[in-house]
Write an enzyme that holds these catalytic residues in place. Sequence first.
Site, PDB file in Angstrom:
ATOM      1  N   TYR A  25      -8.394  -8.342   6.275  1.00 58.32           N
ATOM      2  CA  TYR A  25      -7.562  -7.242   6.187  1.00 58.32           C
ATOM      3  C   TYR A  25      -8.622  -6.177   5.219  1.00 58.32           C
ATOM      4  O   TYR A  25      -8.661  -4.831   5.739  1.00 58.32           O
ATOM      5  CB  TYR A  25      -6.618  -7.836   5.059  1.00 58.32           C
ATOM      6  CG  TYR A  25      -5.613  -6.593   4.559  1.00 58.32           C
ATOM      7  CD1 TYR A  25      -4.796  -6.128   5.385  1.00 58.32           C
ATOM      8  CD2 TYR A  25      -5.582  -6.213   3.115  1.00 58.32           C
ATOM      9  CE1 TYR A  25      -3.812  -4.993   5.270  1.00 58.32           C
ATOM     10  CE2 TYR A  25      -4.720  -5.380   2.549  1.00 58.32           C
ATOM     11  CZ  TYR A  25      -3.798  -4.758   3.696  1.00 58.32           C
ATOM     12  OH  TYR A  25      -2.866  -3.841   3.084  1.00 58.32           O
ATOM     13  N   LYS A  58      -9.167  -2.467   6.782  1.00 61.07           N
ATOM     14  CA  LYS A  58      -8.985  -1.475   6.082  1.00 61.07           C
ATOM     15  C   LYS A  58     -10.000  -0.365   5.724  1.00 61.07           C
ATOM     16  O   LYS A  58      -9.805   0.948   5.960  1.00 61.07           O
ATOM     17  CB  LYS A  58      -8.293  -1.601   4.789  1.00 61.07           C
ATOM     18  CG  LYS A  58      -6.940  -2.420   4.951  1.00 61.07           C
ATOM     19  CD  LYS A  58      -6.135  -1.500   5.620  1.00 61.07           C
ATOM     20  CE  LYS A  58      -4.555  -1.708   5.468  1.00 61.07           C
ATOM     21  NZ  LYS A  58      -3.753  -1.048   6.317  1.00 61.07           N
TER      22      LYS A  58
HETATM   23  P1  NAI Z   1       5.798  -3.759   5.491  1.00 56.79           P
HETATM   24  O1  NAI Z   1       5.946  -4.944   5.983  1.00 56.79           O
HETATM   25  O2  NAI Z   1       7.212  -3.627   4.525  1.00 56.79           O
HETATM   26  O3  NAI Z   1       5.831  -2.800   6.850  1.00 56.79           O
HETATM   27  C1  NAI Z   1       5.006  -2.737   7.883  1.00 56.79           C
HETATM   28  C2  NAI Z   1       5.803  -2.679   9.129  1.00 56.79           C
HETATM   29  O4  NAI Z   1       4.995  -2.872  10.228  1.00 56.79           O
HETATM   30  C3  NAI Z   1       6.721  -3.870   9.409  1.00 56.79           C
HETATM   31  O5  NAI Z   1       8.053  -3.430   9.587  1.00 56.79           O
HETATM   32  C4  NAI Z   1       6.114  -4.453  10.702  1.00 56.79           C
HETATM   33  O6  NAI Z   1       7.226  -4.802  11.525  1.00 56.79           O
HETATM   34  C5  NAI Z   1       5.480  -3.281  11.057  1.00 56.79           C
HETATM   35  N1  NAI Z   1       4.193  -3.752  12.262  1.00 56.79           N
HETATM   36  C6  NAI Z   1       3.489  -4.717  11.941  1.00 56.79           C
HETATM   37  N2  NAI Z   1       2.649  -5.000  12.942  1.00 56.79           N
HETATM   38  C7  NAI Z   1       2.988  -4.151  13.923  1.00 56.79           C
HETATM   39  C8  NAI Z   1       2.419  -3.938  15.218  1.00 56.79           C
HETATM   40  N3  NAI Z   1       1.552  -4.594  15.652  1.00 56.79           N
HETATM   41  N4  NAI Z   1       3.112  -2.751  15.932  1.00 56.79           N
HETATM   42  C9  NAI Z   1       4.209  -2.042  15.356  1.00 56.79           C
HETATM   43  N5  NAI Z   1       4.570  -2.330  14.068  1.00 56.79           N
HETATM   44  C10 NAI Z   1       4.175  -3.429  13.415  1.00 56.79           C
HETATM   45  O7  NAI Z   1       4.661  -3.354   4.672  1.00 56.79           O
HETATM   46  P2  NAI Z   1       4.386  -2.121   3.728  1.00 56.79           P
HETATM   47  O8  NAI Z   1       3.887  -2.768   2.450  1.00 56.79           O
HETATM   48  O9  NAI Z   1       5.130  -1.151   4.122  1.00 56.79           O
HETATM   49  O10 NAI Z   1       2.817  -1.704   4.448  1.00 56.79           O
HETATM   50  C11 NAI Z   1       2.616  -0.704   5.332  1.00 56.79           C
HETATM   51  C12 NAI Z   1       1.213  -0.475   5.239  1.00 56.79           C
HETATM   52  O11 NAI Z   1       0.410  -0.071   3.859  1.00 56.79           O
HETATM   53  C13 NAI Z   1       0.481  -1.346   5.978  1.00 56.79           C
HETATM   54  O12 NAI Z   1      -0.846  -1.069   6.811  1.00 56.79           O
HETATM   55  C14 NAI Z   1      -0.324  -2.265   4.514  1.00 56.79           C
HETATM   56  O13 NAI Z   1      -1.506  -2.999   4.825  1.00 56.79           O
HETATM   57  C15 NAI Z   1      -0.596  -0.991   3.757  1.00 56.79           C
HETATM   58  N6  NAI Z   1      -0.616  -1.131   2.212  1.00 56.79           N
HETATM   59  C16 NAI Z   1       0.420  -1.637   1.658  1.00 56.79           C
HETATM   60  C17 NAI Z   1       0.087  -1.845   0.288  1.00 56.79           C
HETATM   61  C18 NAI Z   1       1.583  -2.280  -0.502  1.00 56.79           C
HETATM   62  O14 NAI Z   1       1.372  -2.338  -1.792  1.00 56.79           O
HETATM   63  N7  NAI Z   1       2.602  -2.224  -0.010  1.00 56.79           N
HETATM   64  C19 NAI Z   1      -0.996  -1.881  -0.253  1.00 56.79           C
HETATM   65  C20 NAI Z   1      -2.090  -1.366   0.591  1.00 56.79           C
HETATM   66  C21 NAI Z   1      -1.857  -1.230   1.557  1.00 56.79           C
END
Ligand code: NAI
Length: 583
Positions: free
Chosen positions: A448, A452
Amino acid sequence: MALNLDAIGKKFGPVTFEYDWQKVVLYALGVGAGFDDLDYCYEKNLKVIPSFSIATIIDCMTEIGLESGVDPSGLLHGEQDLIFHNEFPVEGTLSTEAEITNYYDKGKGKGALVIAKSETSHSNGKKLFTAVSTLFARKDGGFGGENAPKNEIEIPDREPDIVVDERPSRNQPLLYRLSGDTFALHADPEFAKMAGFEMPIMHGLCTHGYACRTLINHLIPGEPEKARRMYCRFAKTLYPGEPIRIEIWKEEEGKVFWRVSNSNTGDIVIDRGIFEYGDIPKDEIRFDDKVAIVTGAGRGLGREYALELARRGAKVVVNDYGGGADGADDGSKSPADVVVQEIKELGGEAVANYANIADPEGGESVVQTALEAFGTVDILINNAGILRDKSFVKLEEKDWKAVLDVHLHGSYHVTRPAFRVMKGKGYGRILFTASGAGLYGNFGQTNYSAAKVGLVGFMNSLKIEGRKHNINVNTISPGAASRLTQDLMPADMIEKMDPKHVAPLAVYLCSDRCTVTGNIYNAMMGFFGRVAICTGPGAAVRRGDKPAAVEDIISNLDKISTLEGAIESEDANAQMGSFLEHM
Ligand code: NAI
């Protein structure tokens, strides 16, 4: 007569409506105003009750009803959302364009819903209001469509903060109908009996007008222009002359819940009301006419970005593959569909895309969806993400690859076709999503972290290519409670870590007011701060003209490692320039 499902997406209008002070006053009298609200009833200093909006688009709604093919004898008003953009002038000509956006099937014998959205502008050139209207077609259920998503609005489970009693007169519908809704159900006793009622019933929108007047009188007295949004669901019919009770719950600054009940029976007549109010933001960042793509917008952070962009006028492509947190399963359409529906309920425009962006064709299809639905792309938020955390030795290639495929390659798959469109039009905003794990390191997240920080490199170079085309490229490193993180957090942190605290920065970076490019920002719990790759002053270590010995590195390590006086470089060339100064 069956519902005309082909009418989805059909545009109506512009339908025009001319009005003057007399129509404004007639409406006000129809919804119970009088000497106590003289501002609405007397041409001197006249003001418009904002719910008048709906009376001005009745012709348009009738056209929609006819086109949709609903059985008129089973027709009731289901829900009404009004979003007010500007003060309502007391006279002029309105122009409304509308379309049917959805049909939902509650099942045979239970009815169907027809959803229509309209935009109305005034002859002064200003956009006045957006209306999202739900027609409840009691006799048209069972056509085989999908059921409506659940309405998530809940009235607080406590005593209301404000209670107001009103009593519409027995003749109220006869007065209200002069404002345009002349449907026989509200005037003709025979028709009312045929439709299953004892007598003609109140117009739901008349009761709605009573509520609007009351909400304004108690929350923004004398300032109807401060009404920003009024939403409600019509729950039960009401006979004229029955007393009504309007209850209001103050929930947060500028927002209340409300409902109306029949004081005799206690039945709720209008339910799940929301009323928002406040000044028209002068300096508001808007996205009208902008098209935004948010990947992974079905949940968490992406959902919040999509909602905020839509609230501010953007047309949004909600991409979500809908898979598990590790991206291992086949995915589902529901997360993207739910967010599209939420946006529509806000009065916004959105379409779903269910592609897996890890596939090159999937990524391309996201941009294609934007082009087909809205004709262009202005904004791209690369947000979709999965996790496959494992300590390094246990991390197999499939887990390494899967994570890079979504975050790094997925961002490439969508950004490239989007960048092509943006370059062609000379405008774009692109946001990448990094993470603290990548920027600073975290146990068990080598895959990851690599992905990133790979995105940071991607941004560093793309910002240079974007610069002369007015394409800004930035990176956000968020922290928020989502399904990826909330299991790791104590319960009291989850609320503080709401994605809502991250969205303002992401949305700013996607706006035409964003002046920065190539920047990385931390954003979490309302804290925002910049992160940068900086270069320390270093030290020239040589032996005369000869190279230094390895031991010289040890003896100079403090000077080589110090970040005191570190500087940021615009790009690799600028950084190289600062090296050359040491030659
Ligand atoms: P989440 O799991 O709630 O939302 C991510 C969404 O992306 C999900 O709905 C999922 O179905 C969709 N997804 C995953 N793979 C996919 C694909 N191949 N094609 C289309 N859609 C896809 O996660 P969250 O926390 O909202 O994360 C959003 C972004 O923020 C991610 O890139 C994550 O790595 C990043 N992030 C989040 C942090 C946090 O504290 N929540 C911390 C650092 C980074």
